[in-house]
Design an enzyme around this catalytic site. Structure first.
Site, short mmCIF file in Angstrom:
data_model
loop_
_atom_site.label_atom_id
_atom_site.label_comp_id
_atom_site.label_asym_id
_atom_site.label_seq_id
_atom_site.Cartn_x
_atom_site.Cartn_y
_atom_site.Cartn_z
N GLY A 98 -19.13 -27.87 55.86
CA GLY A 98 -19.00 -29.13 54.82
C GLY A 98 -18.48 -28.89 53.48
O GLY A 98 -18.08 -27.85 53.26
N ASN A 99 -18.36 -29.76 52.60
CA ASN A 99 -18.08 -29.57 51.28
C ASN A 99 -18.86 -30.61 50.58
O ASN A 99 -19.62 -31.51 50.99
CB ASN A 99 -16.51 -29.55 51.05
CG ASN A 99 -15.93 -30.97 51.59
OD1 ASN A 99 -16.12 -31.95 50.92
ND2 ASN A 99 -15.11 -31.13 52.42
N ASN A 100 -18.70 -30.48 49.15
CA ASN A 100 -19.49 -31.34 48.14
C ASN A 100 -18.81 -32.81 48.02
O ASN A 100 -19.18 -33.38 47.03
CB ASN A 100 -19.40 -30.47 46.77
CG ASN A 100 -20.35 -29.44 46.74
OD1 ASN A 100 -21.36 -29.33 47.75
ND2 ASN A 100 -20.11 -28.55 46.18
N ALA B 50 -11.76 -34.97 51.41
CA ALA B 50 -11.68 -33.30 51.43
C ALA B 50 -11.94 -33.03 52.85
O ALA B 50 -12.89 -32.92 53.20
CB ALA B 50 -12.84 -33.11 50.35
#
Ligand code: CTP
Length: 396
Positions: free
Chosen positions: A206-208, A273
């Site tokens: 995943g990402n932030n 994102a």
């Protein structure tokens, strides 16, 4: 804003019809003139006498009565807007094919004003492919579909399908009629948040991204009058119920949610994102720890922005983002060209107060015309307004 506005409410047979007396009261209180048509099935859920009393107008439901004929053409011409609420599955299907077996449908077919609908149905009915296709069809006719809410349904189940609350519909109508709404009648698609690419049943890449910037853009577009579909990756943030939010998890799901809806859109803002890579295989069982190093083979995901850029038609306006750490402006300009976008919004992680974390952002806008707009660090809500104002100005 609603003073003197002529609102024709068309009530169909759904339990949510119990909310219509409250809606009529709110609209009358706000100064609107309200007339009501209803189907026979609707009378089982709310009494015509109640609605006639609250609206101060006779309630119409028959094409013919004794020897008199109800003039459906004049009703449709009288209204500034026709609101079909609640919209049942059955009436939706008839709207999609042009059925005309009652007064409500005759008024709809002859209405010269804008028509908005507030669907109400059980989640399973809402998710049925025929319902989705019918909603897409009536949207393509230029009708506005108000989002449904999630919550307790008449069946006792919890899910999507509750009709928008009377307060929300009133708020939407106020926004619809307010004069400075530059995007009234426009359909907008926004992506926001991260995507999660599953590795095994318990792990993902995943990402932030929090989704805050994209949600703020969706809300700013909605406040500017657009009907907004928000395709949202996993986040704890709760967007406004006035948005039509589609929850997705993976890059693939986000792509599919965008691709099926894009044709009906006037504006698309790709803020999510999205993972650029996803595991080739998702392990069915949890991957157990071993002594050796672990490699996960990844394959490229579809670039949603680029794909939409390739299929977009002339009237559609496509906005992408660029999150950069170096060579920021050159990279943003390259993305503008390579992804066939109309606008790229750059946020550089070198700028203090910009990017994923926090409530602020600092952006620079590059437009296909060659114009560049630079902005100071601001709250994400204020940045969203700047971006939406830029979209409005460039699409004028
Ligand atoms: N984007 C997308 N689908 C993807 C990847 C990115 O729609 N699979 C969109 C993002 O929503 C954003 C824009 O493309 O609007 C740019 O995303 P960014 O991560 O900055 O760039 P990438 O194209 O992924 O390239 P790189 O990571 O190499 O900078």
């Amino acid at each position: 804003m609603l003073k003197g506005k002529k609102i024709l409410i068309a009530v169909t047979g759904s339990i949510a019809a119990y909310k219509i007396p409250s809606l009529v009261r709110l609209l009358i209180k706000a100064g609107a003139e309200v007339k009501i048509v209803m189907t026979d099935a609707a009378k089982g859920f709310v009494s015509p006498l109640t609605l006639a009393t609250l609206s101060k107008n006779p309630v119409l439901s028959d094409l013919f009565k004794n020897d008199s004929w109800s003039n459906h053409v004049m009703l449709g011409r009288w209204a500034d807007i026709m609101l079909i609420a609640p919209l049942s599955c059955n009436t939706l299907a008839k709207l999609a094919v042009g059925g005309c077996d009652n007064l409500l449908l005759a008024v709809y077919l002859s209405a010269t004003c804008k028509v908005a609908v507030a669907p109400a149905m059980d989640e399973d009915m809402l998710l049925h492919p025929s319902t989705k296709a019918n909603l897409a069809t009536i949207t393509s006719f230029g009708n506005i579909v108000l989002p449904v809410n999630k919550g307790e349904l008449a069946s006792g189940l919890i899910g999507e399908g509750r009709m928008a609350e009377p307060e929300e519909i009133t708020e939407w109508l106020k926004q619809y009629f307010s004069n400075d709404l530059a995007l009234t009648g426009k359909q907008a698609l926004v992506t926001a948040g991260p995507t999660y690419e599953q590795i095994d049943p318990v792990r993902f890449i995943g990402n932030n991204s929090s989704g805050r910037m994209g949600i703020a853009i969706a809300e700013a577009l909605q406040q500017a009058g657009a009907t907004v579909t928000l395709v949202l990756g996993p986040t704890h943030l709760v967007p406004s119920p006035l948005l039509n939010t589609v929850h997705v998890k993976s890059a693939r799901q986000m792509f599919e949610a965008c691709e099926t809806r894009f044709k009906q859109m006037d504006i698309a803002v790709m803020n999510a994102a999205v993972a650029d890579y996803t595991p080739v295989n998702v392990a069915v069982q949890k991957i157990k720890k071993a002594d050796a190093a672990l490699s996960v083979e990844l394959t490229k995901t579809t670039d949603i922005l680029k794909h939409l850029g390739e299929i977009k038609s002339g009237h559609q306006y496509l906005v992408g983002f660029a999150l950069e750490t170096n060579n920021e402006e050159a990279n943003a300009q390259t993305k503008l060209v390579q992804k066939h976008a109309d606008m790229i919004v750059l946020n550089s992680l070198n700028d203090e107060g910009a990017g994923f974390a926090g409530n602020t952002n600092k952006v620079t806008i590059f437009e296909k015309s060659g114009q560049t707009l630079r902005f100071e660090t601001k709250s994400k809500t204020a940045v969203a307004k700047d971006i939406v104002n830029a979209i409005i100005n460039f699409t004028k």
